[in-house]
Scaffold this motif. Structure first.
Motif, PDB file in Angstrom:
ATOM      1  N   MET A  28       0.840  -1.215   0.000  1.00  0.00           N
ATOM      2  CA  MET A  28       0.000   0.000   0.000  1.00  0.00           C
ATOM      3  C   MET A  28       0.870   1.258   0.000  1.00  0.00           C
ATOM      4  SD  MET A  28      -3.052  -0.770   2.685  1.00  0.00           S
ATOM      5  CE  MET A  28      -4.272  -2.036   2.475  1.00  0.00           C
ATOM      6  N   GLN A  32       1.224   4.386  -3.009  1.00  0.00           N
ATOM      7  CA  GLN A  32       1.093   5.838  -2.796  1.00  0.00           C
ATOM      8  C   GLN A  32       2.107   6.619  -3.632  1.00  0.00           C
ATOM      9  OE1 GLN A  32       1.384   6.847   1.386  1.00  0.00           O
ATOM     10  NE2 GLN A  32      -0.320   5.514   1.944  1.00  0.00           N
ATOM     11  N   ASP A 277       1.797   8.040   3.810  1.00  0.00           N
ATOM     12  CA  ASP A 277       0.635   8.494   4.583  1.00  0.00           C
ATOM     13  C   ASP A 277       0.106   7.267   5.332  1.00  0.00           C
ATOM     14  OD1 ASP A 277      -1.882   9.158   5.481  1.00  0.00           O
ATOM     15  OD2 ASP A 277      -2.414  10.300   3.685  1.00  0.00           O
ATOM     16  N   THR A 278       0.232   7.290   6.657  1.00  0.00           N
ATOM     17  CA  THR A 278      -0.135   6.097   7.442  1.00  0.00           C
ATOM     18  C   THR A 278      -1.641   6.029   7.702  1.00  0.00           C
ATOM     19  OG1 THR A 278       0.480   7.372   9.401  1.00  0.00           O
ATOM     20  CG2 THR A 278       2.067   5.749   8.607  1.00  0.00           C
ATOM     21  N   ALA A 279      -2.298   7.179   7.779  1.00  0.00           N
ATOM     22  CA  ALA A 279      -3.726   7.185   8.157  1.00  0.00           C
ATOM     23  C   ALA A 279      -4.561   6.412   7.144  1.00  0.00           C
ATOM     24  CB  ALA A 279      -4.226   8.623   8.281  1.00  0.00           C
ATOM     25  N   VAL A 280      -4.298   6.606   5.861  1.00  0.00           N
ATOM     26  CA  VAL A 280      -5.129   5.911   4.866  1.00  0.00           C
ATOM     27  C   VAL A 280      -4.904   4.401   4.929  1.00  0.00           C
ATOM     28  CG1 VAL A 280      -5.435   7.783   3.196  1.00  0.00           C
ATOM     29  CG2 VAL A 280      -3.429   6.357   3.036  1.00  0.00           C
ATOM     30  N   VAL A 281      -3.678   4.005   5.219  1.00  0.00           N
ATOM     31  CA  VAL A 281      -3.378   2.566   5.303  1.00  0.00           C
ATOM     32  C   VAL A 281      -4.059   1.956   6.533  1.00  0.00           C
ATOM     33  CG1 VAL A 281      -1.507   0.890   5.607  1.00  0.00           C
ATOM     34  CG2 VAL A 281      -1.235   2.790   4.007  1.00  0.00           C
ATOM     35  N   ASN A 283      -6.775   3.028   8.013  1.00  0.00           N
ATOM     36  CA  ASN A 283      -8.217   2.943   7.745  1.00  0.00           C
ATOM     37  C   ASN A 283      -8.547   1.770   6.833  1.00  0.00           C
ATOM     38  OD1 ASN A 283      -8.690   5.141   9.350  1.00  0.00           O
ATOM     39  ND2 ASN A 283      -8.631   6.617   7.660  1.00  0.00           N
ATOM     40  N   ALA A 284      -7.718   1.573   5.822  1.00  0.00           N
ATOM     41  CA  ALA A 284      -7.968   0.467   4.884  1.00  0.00           C
ATOM     42  C   ALA A 284      -7.867  -0.881   5.612  1.00  0.00           C
ATOM     43  CB  ALA A 284      -6.966   0.524   3.735  1.00  0.00           C
ATOM     44  N   ARG A 286      -8.348  -1.448   8.868  1.00  0.00           N
ATOM     45  CA  ARG A 286      -9.501  -1.577   9.785  1.00  0.00           C
ATOM     46  C   ARG A 286     -10.749  -1.983   8.994  1.00  0.00           C
ATOM     47  NH1 ARG A 286      -7.472  -1.708  14.824  1.00  0.00           N
ATOM     48  NH2 ARG A 286      -6.362   0.165  15.456  1.00  0.00           N
ATOM     49  N   ASP A 287     -10.903  -1.404   7.795  1.00  0.00           N
ATOM     50  CA  ASP A 287     -12.093  -1.723   6.988  1.00  0.00           C
ATOM     51  C   ASP A 287     -12.117  -3.183   6.575  1.00  0.00           C
ATOM     52  OD1 ASP A 287     -13.003   0.793   7.182  1.00  0.00           O
ATOM     53  OD2 ASP A 287     -12.384   1.447   5.174  1.00  0.00           O
TER      54      ASP A 287
END
Ligand code: ATR
Length: 289
Positions: A28, A32, A277-281, A283-284, A286-287
């Protein structure tokens, strides 16, 4: 495909390693930046680590993540060590430098403190590859456990300048040994039962008890008002420590998935010089659960 067009090779080595989320996370990250890397998980048998590293390197490998049980061996195998690897005496990241030398780094502690700072909503200046400076000023920290996992994160934790750090362990002598090594206030060591009557702002479970479905035997009242409880382990479900913390007054409870993603980002930066960018990873991931 010419050599220069081939994706650069990275991997995580450990045992067991089949459950590792590292390949997914690093792929991931690479997406990016449209970065061409090939990242795999390699299961290594006990006694075979040095040979596996040699083989990986000889076939074009550029860097490795290292997980249980090879972090100490990875540290010893390297000719060069970053300051954080030196302090932890263990490595979770290896880089094969152009001069042929292996350089060891430890990004576990950076991963932990960045995730804690995020959860606490602490604003900090964010120089790449550095700790969130003074992020925990005014906070009291309790860290449970005194094994390799705890040793690996103590230096970055101290750099965040908490008011105090108590290391509590089932076997008191191991906690005392860490107190001696990392030395002086604000660190102090004790047994689990000595925690009665003390409250903390941040309680970190660095024991391996969750792996056996257990919770360290803790007295009630260890969470101060608004306290954060953090398990360095993660899984598809809340760990036993997280359940216990929820029932015993922690205001915020987290597993170690954020730490995993943040330490991976630090490794990526160490290898590739780019900060994902760690936040998007996160969230992905967790989803997906
Ligand atoms: P790691 O590399 O994961 O830290 P380790 O060096 O074997 O592994 O350390 C495991 C840590 O978890 C130790 O602090 C251990 O306590 P002891 O030193 O007393 O063995 C702690 N631990 C494991 N299971 C536990 C349990 N059920 N209750 C409390 N502590 C536990």
């Amino acid at each position: 495909m010419s050599d220069s067009e081939m994706p650069e090779r990275y991997a995580v080595m450990g045992n067991p390693v089949g459950h590792s989320k590292s390949p997914t996370i690093h792929r991931m990250f690479a997406c990016q930046f449209k970065d061409s890397i090939d990242y795999t998980a390699i299961q290594v048998e006990p006694g075979g680590f040095a040979q596996a590293v040699d083989r990986f390197r000889a076939t074009g490998g550029r860097g490795l993540n290292v997980t249980v049980p090879f972090k100490l061996e990875a540290y010893r195998l390297a000719e060069l060590h970053t300051d954080l690897a030196e302090k932890a005496q263990a490595a979770n990241t290896l880089r094969f430098n152009r001069d042929g030398k292996i350089e060891a780094h430890n990004t576990d502690g950076l991963g932990l403190v960045r995730d804690l700072a995020r959860l606490l909503g602490v604003d900090w200046r964010d120089p790449v590859g550095r700790c969130p400076q003074r992020a925990f000023q005014g906070k009291s920290v309790l860290i449970l456990g005194a094994g390799g996992a705890v040793r690996g994160v103590l230096a970055p934790l101290l750099e965040c300048a908490p008011d105090s750090v108590v290391i509590a362990n089932r076997t008191v002598a191991r906690a005392k040994e860490l107190e001696r090594l990392f030395g002086n206030p604000p660190i102090s060591a004790c047994g689990l039962h000595d925690l009665a009557g003390q409250g903390f702002d941040i309680v970190i479970n660095g024991t391996s008890a969750s792996l056996q479905g257990e919770v360290p035997l803790l007295p009630q009242g260890i969470f101060s008002a608004g306290a954060l409880a953090y398990d360095m382990m993660y899984g598809d479900r809340p760990t036993p420590f997280m359940e216990w913390a929820r029932q015993n007054g922690a205001a915020c409870v987290s597993d170690g998935l954020g730490m995993l993603v943040e330490q991976a980002a630090e490794s990526y930066y160490f290898w590739r010089g780019m900060r994902p960018d760690t936040a998007v990873v996160m969230n992905a991931l967790r989803d997906r659960n």
